[in-house]
Enzyme design. Structure first.
Site, PDB file in Angstrom:
ATOM      1  N   ASN A  22     -48.287  -7.962  -3.829  1.00  0.00           N
ATOM      2  CA  ASN A  22     -48.319  -9.397  -3.546  1.00  0.00           C
ATOM      3  C   ASN A  22     -46.965  -9.992  -3.196  1.00  0.00           C
ATOM      4  O   ASN A  22     -46.887 -11.124  -2.727  1.00  0.00           O
ATOM      5  CB  ASN A  22     -48.907 -10.163  -4.739  1.00  0.00           C
ATOM      6  CG  ASN A  22     -48.109  -9.947  -6.011  1.00  0.00           C
ATOM      7  OD1 ASN A  22     -48.249  -8.894  -6.631  1.00  0.00           O
ATOM      8  ND2 ASN A  22     -47.292 -10.907  -6.406  1.00  0.00           N
ATOM      9  N   TYR A 173     -34.455  -0.999 -18.798  1.00  0.00           N
ATOM     10  CA  TYR A 173     -34.818  -0.942 -17.375  1.00  0.00           C
ATOM     11  C   TYR A 173     -34.351   0.372 -16.761  1.00  0.00           C
ATOM     12  O   TYR A 173     -35.129   1.049 -16.059  1.00  0.00           O
ATOM     13  CB  TYR A 173     -34.195  -2.127 -16.633  1.00  0.00           C
ATOM     14  CG  TYR A 173     -34.417  -2.076 -15.136  1.00  0.00           C
ATOM     15  CD1 TYR A 173     -35.685  -2.261 -14.599  1.00  0.00           C
ATOM     16  CD2 TYR A 173     -33.367  -1.828 -14.254  1.00  0.00           C
ATOM     17  CE1 TYR A 173     -35.899  -2.213 -13.222  1.00  0.00           C
ATOM     18  CE2 TYR A 173     -33.566  -1.779 -12.882  1.00  0.00           C
ATOM     19  CZ  TYR A 173     -34.836  -1.967 -12.371  1.00  0.00           C
ATOM     20  OH  TYR A 173     -35.045  -1.907 -11.015  1.00  0.00           O
TER      21      TYR A 173
END
Length: 302
Positions: A22, A173
């Site tokens: 998206n 991360y």
């Protein structure tokens, strides 16, 4: 001559699944594949954003665009999405493990795992394995797992994978991105051992301008981090340019399984796609195998 989206071969009659389609890299990847005729499954967590992306892409796409609900931080959603793909599709040519989150404060997934590790690695691990029979039944299929240059700074904390003892959002991360690379290479080794023709590659975008950076700054709330991004801004390439390595890994004829595709200039920060430098941990079979076995356990596989 530099490789561009114009070099993507005809994708008609091919089916591609892109996670996180998206926005950012996923949106540009979906755009490029659909514009070359592929049926693209837009695998997204939020239905309204997926619909908006489909509307944005539909005007220029020559291939079909379909929405696939998927929350990578929920293993039940991953299983449901894989089952839905099996019902809809008789083939799967490309699986682009693109979606990700970056530098979040410590949060837990639906299954109780640290959210960055769960979303970036475990969700894609479970999705890939669930879709592997369909991929292996499709000639010329590939799995491309999107990592980051941060994998060079990552370490798999096998004694504290979920950050329960100590947690640093950037360290978490980097661990999740290293896990992506280890998974991509270990998957290739296992495919090769099975005699499978399906290829697994890793790719990273360099320094690309996406929604991850502002979301990271908002989550961290640090002025120094916001300042660092502003100072680095001239180095950032567009999301469309950042998507080129994963598109190259997915479609170029000259790639081989187990390769890392990355920007070829400025220490892999930007530029046309080329072969990247693997982190040392990715070259250690015992570390790849250990992560695989733990991931199977956490995902309830096997």
């Amino acid at each position: 001559m530099a490789w561009t989206v114009a070099d993507i071969p005809d994708q008609r009659d091919r089916v591609a699944l892109v996670t996180g389609a998206n926005s950012g890299l996923g949106l540009e990847t979906a755009r490029a594949l659909a514009n070359r005729g592929a049926t693209v499954l837009l695998a997204c967590r939020q239905a309204e954003r997926a619909e908006a992306a489909r509307g944005q892409l539909a005007a220029e796409a020559t291939g079909r665009l379909e929405i696939l609900p998927l929350d990578l931080a929920d293993l039940a959603s991953v299983a449901a999405a894989a089952a839905e793909v099996g019902r809809r599709c008789s083939r799967l040519d490309l699986l682009i493990n693109n979606a990700g989150v970056m530098a979040l404060p410590r949060q837990l997934s639906a299954d109780g795992y640290e959210r960055q590790f769960a979303t970036n690695h475990l969700g894609h691990f479970a999705l890939s394995l669930a879709l592997l029979p369909l991929l292996q039944g499709t000639p010329g299929s590939r799995v491309v797992t999107v990592t980051s240059g941060a994998h060079h700074f990552g370490r798999i904390a096998f004694d504290d994978l979920q950050g329960e003892t100590r947690y640093d959002r950037w360290r978490a991360y980097a661990q999740s991105k290293l896990a992506n690379t280890l998974f991509a290479l270990e998957l290739q080794e296992r495919l090769r051992a099975m005699g499978s023709a399906t290829l697994s590659l890793a790719a990273h975008p360099g320094v690309a301008r996406t929604q991850l950076q502002p979301k990271s700054v908002a989550a961290g709330g640090g002025r120094l981090e916001a300042l660092a991004y502003r100072l680095m801004d001239p180095l950032f390439q567009s999301a469309a340019a950042g998507a080129l390595p994963q598109l190259y890994a997915a479609t170029a004829e000259e790639v081989s399984g187990g390769e890392l595709i990355a920007p070829a200039s400025l220490a892999e920060m930007r530029g046309a796609p080329g072969r990247g430098r693997l982190p040392a941990a990715a070259t250690r079979p015992e570390e790849r195998a250990r992560l695989w076995e733990i991931s199977e356990q956490l995902c309830g596989i096997g």
